[in-house]
Design a protein around this motif. Structure first.
Motif, PDB file in Angstrom:
ATOM      1  N   UNK A   1       0.838  -1.201   0.000  1.00 33.19           N
ATOM      2  CA  UNK A   1       0.000   0.000   0.000  1.00 33.19           C
ATOM      3  C   UNK A   1       0.876   1.255   0.000  1.00 33.19           C
ATOM      4  N   UNK A   2       1.940   1.227   0.802  1.00 35.80           N
ATOM      5  CA  UNK A   2       2.841   2.392   0.879  1.00 35.80           C
ATOM      6  C   UNK A   2       3.461   2.653  -0.481  1.00 35.80           C
ATOM      7  N   UNK A   3       3.851   1.575  -1.174  1.00 39.09           N
ATOM      8  CA  UNK A   3       4.461   1.739  -2.495  1.00 39.09           C
ATOM      9  C   UNK A   3       3.457   2.334  -3.465  1.00 39.09           C
ATOM     10  N   UNK A   4       2.224   1.844  -3.388  1.00 36.72           N
ATOM     11  CA  UNK A   4       1.179   2.355  -4.289  1.00 36.72           C
ATOM     12  C   UNK A   4       0.918   3.834  -4.041  1.00 36.72           C
ATOM     13  N   UNK A   5       0.908   4.193  -2.792  1.00 45.05           N
ATOM     14  CA  UNK A   5       0.660   5.612  -2.458  1.00 45.05           C
ATOM     15  C   UNK A   5       1.808   6.478  -2.970  1.00 45.05           C
ATOM     16  N   UNK A   6       3.035   5.997  -2.741  1.00 52.30           N
ATOM     17  CA  UNK A   6       4.200   6.810  -3.141  1.00 52.30           C
ATOM     18  C   UNK A   6       4.233   7.015  -4.651  1.00 52.30           C
ATOM     19  N   UNK A   7       3.940   5.975  -5.382  1.00 56.49           N
ATOM     20  CA  UNK A   7       3.983   6.114  -6.837  1.00 56.49           C
ATOM     21  C   UNK A   7       2.729   6.793  -7.375  1.00 56.49           C
ATOM     22  N   UNK A   8       1.586   6.496  -6.767  1.00 55.85           N
ATOM     23  CA  UNK A   8       0.329   7.072  -7.240  1.00 55.85           C
ATOM     24  C   UNK A   8       0.240   8.579  -6.989  1.00 55.85           C
ATOM     25  N   UNK A   9       0.868   9.035  -5.938  1.00 58.59           N
ATOM     26  CA  UNK A   9       0.806  10.468  -5.591  1.00 58.59           C
ATOM     27  C   UNK A   9       2.139  11.153  -5.853  1.00 58.59           C
ATOM     28  N   UNK A  10       2.862  10.615  -6.796  1.00 53.08           N
ATOM     29  CA  UNK A  10       4.222  11.099  -7.039  1.00 53.08           C
ATOM     30  C   UNK A  10       4.231  12.591  -7.392  1.00 53.08           C
ATOM     31  N   UNK A  11       3.263  12.995  -8.247  1.00 51.95           N
ATOM     32  CA  UNK A  11       3.233  14.409  -8.659  1.00 51.95           C
ATOM     33  C   UNK A  11       2.998  15.326  -7.465  1.00 51.95           C
ATOM     34  N   UNK A  12       2.058  14.865  -6.632  1.00 51.79           N
ATOM     35  CA  UNK A  12       1.717  15.688  -5.468  1.00 51.79           C
ATOM     36  C   UNK A  12       2.921  15.801  -4.524  1.00 51.79           C
ATOM     37  N   UNK A  13       3.607  14.667  -4.379  1.00 56.58           N
ATOM     38  CA  UNK A  13       4.790  14.666  -3.499  1.00 56.58           C
ATOM     39  C   UNK A  13       5.876  15.561  -4.087  1.00 56.58           C
ATOM     40  N   UNK A  14       6.021  15.480  -5.428  1.00 51.79           N
ATOM     41  CA  UNK A  14       7.050  16.313  -6.062  1.00 51.79           C
ATOM     42  C   UNK A  14       6.709  17.802  -5.912  1.00 51.79           C
ATOM     43  N   UNK A  15       5.392  18.123  -5.999  1.00 52.78           N
ATOM     44  CA  UNK A  15       4.962  19.518  -5.781  1.00 52.78           C
ATOM     45  C   UNK A  15       5.368  20.000  -4.391  1.00 52.78           C
ATOM     46  N   UNK A  16       5.172  19.102  -3.434  1.00 50.61           N
ATOM     47  CA  UNK A  16       5.501  19.475  -2.050  1.00 50.61           C
ATOM     48  C   UNK A  16       7.002  19.687  -1.875  1.00 50.61           C
ATOM     49  N   UNK A  17       7.777  18.907  -2.644  1.00 46.46           N
ATOM     50  CA  UNK A  17       9.236  19.082  -2.554  1.00 46.46           C
ATOM     51  C   UNK A  17       9.639  20.389  -3.241  1.00 46.46           C
ATOM     52  N   UNK A  18       9.023  20.640  -4.420  1.00 46.23           N
ATOM     53  CA  UNK A  18       9.380  21.851  -5.183  1.00 46.23           C
ATOM     54  C   UNK A  18       8.887  23.120  -4.494  1.00 46.23           C
ATOM     55  N   UNK A  19       7.683  23.053  -3.962  1.00 45.18           N
ATOM     56  CA  UNK A  19       7.053  24.232  -3.342  1.00 45.18           C
ATOM     57  C   UNK A  19       6.694  23.898  -1.909  1.00 45.18           C
TER      58      UNK A  19
END
Lengths: 455, 251
Positions: free
Chosen positions: A42-60
């Motif tokens: 489940x953790x892997x699915x979340x990390x890959x499924x929300x990758x864009x959102x996570x990247x947004x949080x890293x960028x901004x």
């Protein structure tokens, strides 16, 4: 070398980038992680499924405190009477309470959404006026750029006046205001704006004597006629300078400046008596006052001083206190009006706009001011505003000032720099309000109410 | 298109050239201002109200110490008093002098020619050559004697080989009593006493009045050392002016 598990990575990502503060979804994921309800898969699915959102949080990255858990928590001191937008990462609505007059300031560089926010406020206020006419709030808009608010005002049926097209304003005092005191205040304002410190007393004496002269034979009940700048100029040219001041150069300087105003201002001040903002408020109308390209440049500041002074000081003189707001005064591009330089011109008193921010609430007057450069604004102005809206800031000084005003940690300047158009960080300073800054998406307006761009 | 706001139409301004009453008012302002300027140039005005009052009180109270006049006007502050005195001095209307009497200084005032002119009065005769302190002192003595019922007068002519004018003289029980006021000088006292006793037989008693006891002692020592006056020692009295002042102007 041990491989970091997906669950550990998920923990790290959520905590490192404050994802739980951004949205309810991540709050739930964090809770499930704590309860051990998330498997590696489940953790892997979340990390890959929300990758864009996570990247947004890293960028901004967002250094903002988490949002209130519920709308009741957000609106602990009362639900907003005018809604302006939705908090980013939730469905909670944010707006202004109108149980009393409250000032607001909107800060941000050009094209970030400041004017749009003010328009949303105007539209919502107008809608509220339609639904609750007993609690009518007059919108008075000082449009210095020309065109920003005119189309909206016409659609809403507001009054639009343009001083280039014949509207005149008199220099006379507000109702029940002592004439001599008013003439001295007027002289102070004109002298400060025009840089005529030494000629202030000359102008005051001139106005006082002309007021007496023009009103000879006035019967009780007849309106007081006020002198105009052209009449002042004519009086100076017909009388010896020694009547009006101690030194001839002071009178010469005043004469020169009055000539300048009369030539460039046209018929703007050629009224012995005339309308007042109180008349507009009394008739329950809203108004846009177009004052673009005024010359000399200080004339716009003086005109704003004059109109606000008559309104505010008139109410103060009459002790006409109001609890509920009766008027919103909108000043967009208010950098010049509230700068340190503008304030320093009034060395021993407040400028009328500053006085409005300081004392206007008790008289039912609220100001909504749009400013571009936070760093240039006189500090005490901020102490009297209840709502601060920080859009994307242009320069490092303004960003740093905004960060300090929001009490954000040092690294949060990126938060302020990465705000998209139409989003801002709002802080409510009134008692009972949510004490932390919140990211707010301003509502859009119908196309007919916007300008070329609809943010 | 914007609209002109006309729900409450404005009242258009009228140029001053079309308002004769306003022009007349401005003209009158100019005239008043010129009159004031002329007055300042001619010097006939410019005296403050308190200065006027002080000046006006003086003729009726010619020998009163200034402190009595301040009390009448109601000016208590030292700086205000000094400002008024300076004003009158600058305008050459009055002179002021602080005189040591006893243990304190007493301020005295005298009017000058311009002061009398401002008051449109004539100065009294006979005081032009006298100092302020001496003139005041002899008149205090005169007033005190008059208060006691004697017909005293200043510049009393003493008959003799040559007529000598005593500072104050009066007849007491048929005998001529004179007073000589000595302010600062020492030598004159011998001349005055010689004129009264050696050059005249009319004087019964001479009272020498000084401003301080120290000065009086010096004068007495001087007179005691003069052999020609030793026979008249019992007819010479010694006094200080303070007592006369206190009796004439009690506090």
């Amino acid at each position: 070398m041990s491989k970091v598990s997906y669950i550990q990575q998920l923990w790290h990502v959520i905590n490192e980038h404050h994802l739980a503060d951004r949205s309810q979804y991540w709050t739930y994921i964090l809770m499930m992680l704590r309860l051990g309800m998330i498997s590696e898969g489940m953790a892997k699915a979340i990390l890959f499924g929300r990758e864009d959102e996570i990247q947004d949080a890293i960028d901004c990255p967002s250094a903002l405190h988490r949002l209130p858990r519920s709308a009741d928590k957000l609106h602990a001191s009362g639900h907003p009477d005018i809604e302006l937008g939705t908090l980013v990462g939730s469905d909670m609505r944010f707006g202004l309470r109108l149980d009393r007059a409250r000032h607001l300031i909107v800060l941000g560089k050009t094209d970030t959404g400041k004017t749009h926010l003010l328009k949303v406020m105007m539209v919502r206020t107008d809608a509220r006026n339609q639904s609750a006419p007993d609690m009518f709030i007059c919108c008075i808009v000082f449009d210095r750029k020309g065109g920003d608010f005119v189309r909206l005002a016409r659609r809403l049926g507001w009054l639009v006046i343009n001083f280039d097209e014949g509207t005149r304003v008199a220099l006379g005092p507000p109702q029940d205001f002592p004439v001599r005191k008013w003439n001295h205040m007027l002289s102070e304002s004109f002298a400060r704006r025009a840089g005529l410190i030494k000629s202030e007393s000359c102008l005051a004496l001139l106005l006082n004597q002309l007021t007496v002269a023009i009103n000879q034979g006035r019967r009780p009940g007849q309106p007081l006629l006020a002198p105009t700048f052209s009449q002042c100029l004519e009086a100076l040219e017909r009388t010896p300078a020694s009547i009006w001041g101690g030194k001839e150069p002071y009178v010469d300087t005043l004469r020169h400046e009055l000539r300048n105003v009369c030539q460039a201002g046209g018929d703007l001040f050629e009224a012995a008596a005339g309308w007042d903002l109180e008349d507009i408020i009394a008739q329950r109308r809203s108004i846009v006052i177009v004052m673009n390209n005024m010359r000399p440049a200080y004339l716009r500041l003086f005109l704003v001083d004059l109109l606000i002074s008559r309104l505010l000081y008139g109410r103060m003189q009459r002790c006409d206190r109001r609890r509920l707001p009766e008027a919103f005064l909108f000043v967009d591009e208010g950098d010049e009006d509230l700068s340190f330089g503008s304030e320093s011109a009034y060395a021993t008193s407040l400028s009328p706009l500053s006085a409005l921010l300081k004392q206007g609430r008790g008289f039912g007057l609220a100001a909504a001011v749009g400013v571009t450069h936070f760093g240039n604004i006189s500090r005490f102005v901020l102490s009297d505003v209840s709502y601060q809206f920080f859009f994307n800031q242009a320069d490092p000084v303004s960003r740093e000032e905004a960060r300090a005003a929001l009490t954000l940690p040092p690294e949060s300047h990126i938060t302020l720099k990465s705000l998209p158009i139409g989003q801002c960080i709002v802080s409510e300073a009134s008692a009972g309000g949510w004490p932390h800054g919140m990211q707010l998406q301003i509502d859009p307006l119908p196309e007919e109410d916007g300008d070329d761009r609809n943010v | 298109m914007t609209e002109t706001y006309d729900i409450l139409p404005f009242v258009p301004a009228v140029p001053l050239s079309q308002q004769p009453s306003v022009l007349a008012y401005l003209k009158a302002l100019g005239t008043q201002q010129r009159i004031g300027q002329l007055q300042r140039i001619s010097g006939s005005s410019g005296l403050s109200e308190h200065g006027q009052q002080l000046l006006a009180l003086k003729p009726a109270n010619p020998y009163a110490p200034v402190v009595k006049l301040w009390a009448r006007i109601g000016v208590a502050g030292v700086s205000a008093q000094m400002a008024i005195c300076n004003e009158l001095k600058q305008l050459e209307m009055a002179i002021f002098e602080d005189v040591r009497i006893g243990r304190a200084d007493v301020a005295l005032m005298g009017l000058l020619k311009k002061g009398w002119q401002h008051l449109e009065k004539e100065p009294p005769a006979g005081t032009h050559n006298d100092t302020l302190a001496h003139d005041h002192a002899k008149n205090w003595i005169r007033l005190d004697l008059q208060r006691q019922g004697y017909e005293a007068s200043c510049e009393y002519p003493v008959p003799g080989d040559r007529t000598h004018y005593a500072d104050v003289g009066c007849k007491i029980d048929g005998q001529l009593h004179v007073c000589e006021v000595v302010y600062k000088s020492h030598a004159n006292v011998i001349l005055h006493l010689s004129a009264c006793f050696l050059e005249s037989e009319a004087v019964a008693v001479v009272t020498v009045v000084a401003f301080t006891k120290i000065h009086l002692a010096k004068l007495r020592k001087l007179v005691d050392a003069e052999p020609s006056l030793r026979p008249f020692a019992d007819r010479i009295r010694w006094d200080v002016i303070e007592g006369y002042l206190r009796r004439v102007y009690p506090s």
